[in-house]
Every structure is written in structure tokens, then in C-alpha cells.
Design an enzyme around this catalytic site. Structure first.
Site, mmCIF file in Angstrom:
data_model
loop_
_atom_site.group_PDB
_atom_site.id
_atom_site.type_symbol
_atom_site.label_atom_id
_atom_site.label_comp_id
_atom_site.label_asym_id
_atom_site.label_seq_id
_atom_site.Cartn_x
_atom_site.Cartn_y
_atom_site.Cartn_z
ATOM 1 N N ARG A 52 15.295 -39.015 8.366
ATOM 2 C CA ARG A 52 14.920 -37.672 7.915
ATOM 3 C C ARG A 52 14.567 -37.743 6.437
ATOM 4 O O ARG A 52 14.727 -38.769 5.795
ATOM 5 C CB ARG A 52 16.006 -36.621 8.212
ATOM 6 C CG ARG A 52 17.436 -36.990 8.158
ATOM 7 C CD ARG A 52 18.087 -37.217 6.810
ATOM 8 N NE ARG A 52 17.726 -36.277 5.795
ATOM 9 C CZ ARG A 52 17.653 -36.588 4.518
ATOM 10 N NH1 ARG A 52 17.906 -37.824 4.077
ATOM 11 N NH2 ARG A 52 17.321 -35.695 3.609
ATOM 12 N N GLY A 53 14.091 -36.585 5.918
ATOM 13 C CA GLY A 53 13.555 -36.593 4.553
ATOM 14 C C GLY A 53 12.050 -36.811 4.679
ATOM 15 O O GLY A 53 11.613 -37.709 5.409
ATOM 16 N N ALA A 54 11.272 -35.958 3.987
ATOM 17 C CA ALA A 54 9.829 -35.920 4.233
ATOM 18 C C ALA A 54 9.113 -37.281 4.159
ATOM 19 O O ALA A 54 8.445 -37.676 5.120
ATOM 20 C CB ALA A 54 9.195 -34.901 3.296
ATOM 21 N N ARG A 95 8.781 -32.686 14.132
ATOM 22 C CA ARG A 95 9.248 -31.717 13.128
ATOM 23 C C ARG A 95 8.011 -31.130 12.418
ATOM 24 O O ARG A 95 7.153 -31.886 11.974
ATOM 25 C CB ARG A 95 10.189 -32.391 12.106
ATOM 26 C CG ARG A 95 11.427 -33.009 12.760
ATOM 27 C CD ARG A 95 12.449 -33.444 11.728
ATOM 28 N NE ARG A 95 13.100 -32.310 11.117
ATOM 29 C CZ ARG A 95 13.862 -32.389 10.022
ATOM 30 N NH1 ARG A 95 14.036 -33.560 9.420
ATOM 31 N NH2 ARG A 95 14.450 -31.323 9.520
ATOM 32 N N GLN A 202 23.551 -32.690 4.611
ATOM 33 C CA GLN A 202 22.895 -33.879 4.025
ATOM 34 C C GLN A 202 23.427 -34.170 2.620
ATOM 35 O O GLN A 202 23.446 -35.327 2.188
ATOM 36 C CB GLN A 202 21.373 -33.668 3.952
ATOM 37 C CG GLN A 202 20.669 -33.685 5.285
ATOM 38 C CD GLN A 202 20.505 -32.287 5.857
ATOM 39 O OE1 GLN A 202 21.306 -31.402 5.594
ATOM 40 N NE2 GLN A 202 19.469 -32.090 6.649
ATOM 41 N N ASP A 243 9.416 -30.733 1.029
ATOM 42 C CA ASP A 243 8.852 -31.110 2.328
ATOM 43 C C ASP A 243 7.366 -30.806 2.407
ATOM 44 O O ASP A 243 6.633 -31.449 3.145
ATOM 45 C CB ASP A 243 9.594 -30.402 3.458
ATOM 46 C CG ASP A 243 10.907 -31.117 3.717
ATOM 47 O OD1 ASP A 243 11.861 -30.879 2.955
ATOM 48 O OD2 ASP A 243 10.951 -31.948 4.631
ATOM 49 N N ASN A 253 11.345 -26.601 1.011
ATOM 50 C CA ASN A 253 12.373 -27.646 0.949
ATOM 51 C C ASN A 253 13.597 -27.130 1.712
ATOM 52 O O ASN A 253 13.619 -25.983 2.188
ATOM 53 C CB ASN A 253 12.709 -27.993 -0.503
ATOM 54 C CG ASN A 253 13.553 -29.257 -0.606
ATOM 55 O OD1 ASN A 253 13.228 -30.285 -0.016
ATOM 56 N ND2 ASN A 253 14.668 -29.196 -1.312
ATOM 57 N N LYS A 254 14.608 -27.953 1.820
ATOM 58 C CA LYS A 254 15.804 -27.629 2.608
ATOM 59 C C LYS A 254 16.312 -26.216 2.332
ATOM 60 O O LYS A 254 16.372 -25.796 1.173
ATOM 61 C CB LYS A 254 16.884 -28.677 2.297
ATOM 62 C CG LYS A 254 18.208 -28.500 3.025
ATOM 63 C CD LYS A 254 18.066 -28.378 4.525
ATOM 64 C CE LYS A 254 17.328 -29.545 5.151
ATOM 65 N NZ LYS A 254 16.953 -29.296 6.566
HETATM 66 O O1 MRU Z 1 16.005 -31.728 7.295
HETATM 67 P P1 MRU Z 1 15.848 -32.872 6.339
HETATM 68 O O2 MRU Z 1 17.127 -33.591 6.077
HETATM 69 O O3 MRU Z 1 14.731 -33.790 6.751
HETATM 70 O O4 MRU Z 1 15.413 -32.171 4.981
HETATM 71 C C1 MRU Z 1 15.146 -32.991 3.874
HETATM 72 C C2 MRU Z 1 14.795 -32.238 2.649
HETATM 73 O O5 MRU Z 1 14.723 -31.037 2.631
HETATM 74 C C3 MRU Z 1 14.450 -33.052 1.434
HETATM 75 O O6 MRU Z 1 14.811 -32.379 0.274
HETATM 76 C C4 MRU Z 1 12.936 -33.289 1.418
HETATM 77 O O7 MRU Z 1 12.503 -33.811 2.627
HETATM 78 C C5 MRU Z 1 12.527 -34.185 0.310
HETATM 79 S S1 MRU Z 1 13.001 -35.842 0.583
HETATM 80 C C6 MRU Z 1 12.451 -36.781 -0.692
#
Ligand code: MRU
Length: 347
Positions: A52-54, A95, A202, A243, A253-254
Site C-alpha cells: 500500500r501507499g501510492a 484501488r 498505518q 495519493d 491523502n489518507k
Molecule cells: O490506504 P493507504 O495505506 O494506501 O494510504 C496511504 C497514504 O495515504 C499515503 O499517505 C500516500 O499513499 C502517500 S505514500 C508516499
């Protein structure tokens, strides 16, 4: 040597014949790696937040295309393209919010578009080269974001971050956390407050785990402590990842990032967004056009398998929110620190 080589775990690794990802749902208790030999395995790993994470989602998807096209016994270009459509769609349906996923899939499709005259085995090789390139580019972008961002931090600074925008979320040292690593490796004494990041934690599970491994001073707070921390502790800045960033600078973002931006504005604390160019989506002119993933109600009604809300509870659980550009002090990208989004970032 890239700074990511200093880390003692690998979020994503191409082994030579398959993709290996660190299963982030098992952290911090266990460091378990998942071997993905097929596109379905990669798609599930993305959907279930194992990777996970963009930026990491984009890289994993690129390798997902590779494993989806390898060993298929396809006879001609028509069959190859039909399979490619299926593989790309399978990955695209995981996603919706992180644009890096669609950016990486587009790059993979272009490889085939541009090389239709090549043998199918050669096309597979070119796909693999592109996935490796996407991974390597991300490492370099993280490094540069880290360097630009670290220039904004002073010895003794305290930084608040949200979710996990670290090495676990990228191919390199991370974006927001990459800045913290870089400042720390430069010898600056920094302290970090990490939001736990409900509903799936996270921040608590991943950000704290990452920062502790490097010996960075990190304090975990529940999400609803952020306002107090800004008022009572000396928070010098907030740094988060992204994201998807729309053409007007609005940032998805999250979930909870927007809360922090509002709080930072009230407390006159700089609010930085760290993101590579692969997270910018100039096809969207406004943040309201960003598709926001909705997560399963159980992530809110249950706490690690145990019900904490009554049966039949109505739940609203967007995975991300959109922070208006006016609340962003600056965007830290591989091209530098900019206070507005414009097409130059894309270059
Ligand atoms: O749902 P996730 O854990 O994939 O969400 C991740 C985030 O919101 C991060 O802040 C974002 O992807 C940036 S990662 C460099």
C-alpha cells in the site's frame, strides 16, 4: 549507493521470476514476505493493503503486469493484447484513489503500443524493463524529495506526520518519511509525532516501526490528540504524502489529512505535502473530481476481529480525504519545493 539501501527491509522486490512484497498487514509483529507469481495475487495484495501507499501500489502494479503476461503461451499479438487488457483491468480495479496505479499501468500499456512489431517474448522483456525502471525512478525521486525536504528542517525540529508515507509506501526511502530520514542522516536532531491513523493504523503499525528501526525519536499519538499536540508541544511543521494531487493543488491523502491541515492553519504551522510527479494528476482540474475509495464498514465497527460497535451500525468510511490547496504551504517534489502546483512540476 541509494539511501534506500540503508534500510533493512525491502517493500517490493523483483526476484528474477516473480514479485516479492513485504506483507504490511502482518507488521509490526511479523516480517513476512509474499511471493506473487500471478496477476490475481498482485491485485489481491494491493486490494488487501498488503502492499500500500501510492507509489508502492504503482510499482507493484507494474510488476503485476509482468507476472500477468509471463508464461501465458500466447500465440499472436491479438491474443497478447487481449490478455494485456485483462491484466491491466484486473490491476486497475483494485484501488481507485492513488493515481500512481493508473500512471504505472498507462506506462506499461504504452510499452506494448510502441513495440507492436516485436516478438511476444521481446514484448515481455520490454515490460519487465519498464517495471524495473518505474521502481528505480521512484527510488531516485524519493531521494531527491528527501534532500529538498530536509533543507526545510532545522536541528531540533519536531514534525507531525500522518499515515505512512515511508519506505513501506514507495520503492525508495519514502516521501514524507524520506525527508525525515534524510534530515536525520544529515545529523539533525529531529523528533516526530506519528498519528495512529484509524481505521487501519498505518501510523501506529508502519510509521513507528520504520522510524524506530533507524533510531529516530518517534512518539505515537491517537488521531484525536493532534490538536493538543499542536497547541502544547512545539510542532514545527506537518509533513504528509499524497495519493493524488489535482491540477489546482488539492491533495487526496489518507483520511484525517484534511483535519491536520485545518489544525495546522489554525495554529500557524507549515503544512507540507511530499509527493513525486507520479502522484500529480493534471487531467483533473479540481480535488472534488478525485474518486475516493470507500472501505469496508468492518474496519470501523471491529477492532482487530472484535466487534466494538453494535450490530447494524451505519458506517461512513472513506479511505482518503481532499485537502484544499489553500491549506498547503508547499509541495515537496523531486523537482524542488513549490508553493503552487503548475505544469512545471510535471516536467
Ligand atoms: O490506504 P493507504 O495505506 O494506501 O494510504 C496511504 C497514504 O495515504 C499515503 O499517505 C500516500 O499513499 C502517500 S505514500 C508516499
Amino acid at each position: 549507493m541509494l539511501p534506500s539501501d540503508k534500510l533493512n527491509f525491502k517493500t517490493i522486490e523483483w526476484t528474477g521470476d516473480h514479485l516479492k512484497v513485504l506483507d504490511q498487514t502482518r507488521l509490526p509483529e511479523e516480517e513476512v514476505y509474499l511471493d506473487c507469481y500471478g496477476v490475481e495475487e498482485v491485485a489481491s495484495a494491493i486490494k488487501d493493503l498488503k502492499v500500500r501507499g501510492a507509489p508502492a501500489i504503482g510499482i507493484a502494479a507494474a510488476f503485476g503486469v509482468v507476472v500477468g503476461m509471463f508464461n501465458q503461451n500466447l500465440q499472436n499479438l491479438k491474443e497478447y493484447e487481449k490478455r494485456l487488457d485483462h491484466v491491466i483491468l484486473t490491476l486497475a480495479n483494485t484501488r481507485p484513489t492513488a493515481v500512481n496505479l493508473f500512471w504505472a499501468l498507462k506506462r506499461m500499456r504504452m510499452v506494448v503500443e510502441k513495440n507492436k512489431g516485436e516478438k511476444l517474448s521481446r514484448l515481455n522483456q520490454l515490460l519487465l524493463q519498464e517495471a524495473i525502471l518505474i521502481h528505480e525512478e521512484d527510488k531516485r525521486m524519493c531521494k531527491r524529495i528527501g534532500e529538498f525536504g530536509a533543507n526545510l528542517l532545522k536541528d531540533g525540529d519536531t514534525i507531525l506526520t500522518h499515515c505512512n508515507a515511508g519506505a513501506l509506501a514507495t520503492g525508495g526511502i519514502g516521501t514524507a518519511l524520506g525527508i525525515l530520514y534524510t534530515a536525520f542522516w544529515q545529523g539533525k536532531k529531529i523528533a516526530v509525532f506519528a498519528d495512529e491513523t484509524r481505521p487501519v493504523l498505518q501510523g501506529a503499525r508502519l510509521t513507528v516501526w520504520e522510524l524506530q528501526q533507524q533510531g529516530i525519536d518517534v512518539t505515537l499519538i491517537s488521531d484525536n490528540t493532534a490538536a493538543s499536540v499542536m497547541k502544547d508541544k512545539k510542532i514545527d511543521c506537518v509533513i504528509v504524502g499524497a495519493d493524488r494531487i489535482a491540477g489546482n493543488g488539492d491533495v487526496a491523502n489518507k483520511i484525517g489529512t484534511y483535519n491536520l491541515a485545518v489544525l495546522a492553519h489554525f495554529h500557524k504551522i507549515p503544512f507540507y505535502v511530499a509527493a513525486p510527479s507520479s502522484s500529480f494528476d493534471f487531467t483533473l482540474s479540481h480535488g472534488k473530481e478525485i474518486k475516493i475509495e470507500q472501505r469496508s464498514p468492518e474496519e470501523v465497527t471491529h477492532w482487530f476481529g472484535k466487534r466494538v460497535a453494535p450490530e447494524g451500525t451505519k458506517v461512513y468510511s472513506p479511505a482518503f480525504d481532499v485537502t484544499p490547496a489553500e491549506l498547503v504551504t508547499a509541495y515537496i517534489t523531486e523537482d524542488g519545493v513549490k508553493d503552487v502546483v503548475n505544469s512545471k512540476i510535471k516536467a
